[in-house]
Design an enzyme around this catalytic site. Sequence first.
Site, PDB file in Angstrom:
ATOM      1  CG  ASP A  88      18.496   1.337  -7.337  1.00 26.39           C
ATOM      2  OD1 ASP A  88      19.728   1.254  -7.251  1.00 26.39           O
ATOM      3  OD2 ASP A  88      17.902   2.416  -7.479  1.00 26.39           O
ATOM      4  CB  CYS A 129      19.976   0.439 -13.223  1.00 29.79           C
ATOM      5  SG  CYS A 129      19.145   0.009 -11.670  1.00 29.79           S
ATOM      6  CG  ASP A 130      16.085   3.227 -10.530  1.00 19.66           C
ATOM      7  OD1 ASP A 130      15.662   2.750 -11.601  1.00 19.66           O
ATOM      8  OD2 ASP A 130      15.534   3.021  -9.436  1.00 19.66           O
ATOM      9  CB  CYS A 198      11.783  -1.347 -13.049  1.00 18.46           C
ATOM     10  SG  CYS A 198      13.042  -2.342 -12.215  1.00 18.46           S
ATOM     11  CD  GLU A 449      15.522   3.812  -4.610  1.00 11.76           C
ATOM     12  OE1 GLU A 449      15.875   4.696  -5.393  1.00 11.76           O
ATOM     13  OE2 GLU A 449      15.099   2.690  -4.975  1.00 11.76           O
ATOM     14  CB  SER A 475      11.648   2.026  -5.033  1.00 11.90           C
ATOM     15  OG  SER A 475      11.265   1.587  -6.309  1.00 11.90           O
TER      16      SER A 475
END
Length: 559
Positions: A88, A129-130, A198, A449, A475
């Site tokens: 992302d 990751c997301d 993140c 996002e 996000s």
Amino acid sequence: MRRKIMYNPRKYSSQVVDGFERAPSRAMLYPVGFTKEDFNKPQVGIASTWSMVTPCNMHINKLADETLKGVNATGGKAIIFNTITISDGISMGSEGMKYSLVSREVIADSIETVVGCQGFDGVVAIGGCDKNMPGCIIGLVRLNRPSIFVYGGTIQPGKNHTDVVSVFEAVGQFANHTIDAIELENIEKIAIPGPGSCGGMYTANTMASAIEALGMSLPNSSAQDAISDDKNNDCVQAGQAVLNLLNKDIKPRDIMTMKAFENAITVIIALGGSTNAVLHLIAMASAAEVNLKIDDFTRIGQKVPVIADLKPSGKYMMSELVKIGGTLPLMKMLLDAGLLHGDCLTVTGKTLAENLENVKPYADSQEIIRALDNPIKKDSHLRILRGNLATDGAVAKITGKEGLSFKGNAKCFSREEDALEAILNNQIITGDVIVIRYEGPVGGPGMREMLAPTSAVMGKGLGDKVALITDGRFSGGTHGFVVGHITPEAFEGGVLAVVKDGDEILIDAQNNVLELLVEQAIIDKRLYNWTQPKPNYTKGVLAKFAKLAKSASEGAVTD
């Protein structure tokens, strides 16, 4: 007397490798490391999202190896396979971001496909990751075989307490001449120091925390540094624990009940988590055939305060929460206050209350997690808004720092890129409501996002002076007065499609209202004259997603 039927932990693999007629299957497995004895063991697939695409996932191959050790040492036979990840952070603000939500579905489909085809008895999925987190869980609960999710862990802060959001906001600062090109380059070089997801309470850490509260990860799996002994041990223990689940026949749908989803929602509200949790938890519940609705977030949010001072709205990063004890003391606080269902089953084979029984409270000296009677916000920051702009709902993240209401005049954009250009070129002024439409699940397609424009707003110093609304999403790193997930989306004929520049818009987070302040007769006339645009894609995976995706209020699911 009825004879007790024992569960066969080799329920699926036995169909693939047992008997003389399965000799060809066994022949294929010898070269990948099987011994004759291994054919008598439960087979556990380890779904790895390892990739060099992103720092979130660059270390997960090593975590998969640790998980394999745990499975094999406990009497199982582990087989590592890969699924995809996208980034992302890298694709944000580009056409490539349209593939992000699609990747959730690809991950779920690919895990279901491999495990279903190969006959694995259990699964451990590892994500970073997301979209890895909901994608893995959706795949696991569709299969409904004994399974555990392992989170890849959080990244360390960059120099000067920076992270990826610092870089996005620096773009706005550069456009505003607050910093120069050398300073911008310096920030981009120091913000991301190594592996891990993140670092704030952004989407990855939000969803990892939600999954732990849901009961599908081992205790504190969501609050460990990516590169740490704790995370390596978490992987080994997950490999061991999945054998326990196999022996006890505990499956995802035994764990992922309505009460478990209520626990997940409670924890992510207390942590100040991402709006993406609304979309993903509804999608995960749909896969589990649990009737979770968008309004359940309002119901639960009325009694749960925000108590974590974590980025993006707060001060601290996830690695700092790790240092003071992680998420377990917070969950114990919520349990003791009667805000969690302690009787929910988890992947330990024990209840949530049993897992938390001996958890010690945070030290009095810490400043990250507040007491429940001294919250950052007395109720949820995740607001489900309705009104003529969002008859089927919209999602806002309002911590209170932005204020609780905003009234302003619309400036409309049909692409994220056009809005970003306007922000960077000083075309947005105090009092504007930036409207970004045709970015929904179907219209985008893919529901991008909006971190690039919201970060540019912050970098320009407009964070408390303008609002932004969209049928896209945000996000977890976004903060400010923002509303997303507007349903019906513009492409499907929602009122968002007929907003005009200068129209007055009201966002009232206290009363959960999103309203276009235009006479209904005028709105009706505009809708009558509106024509649906041509789709952006007619072939390929994005076109397929657009044909299958349900609304954001239904989790944008494709099945």
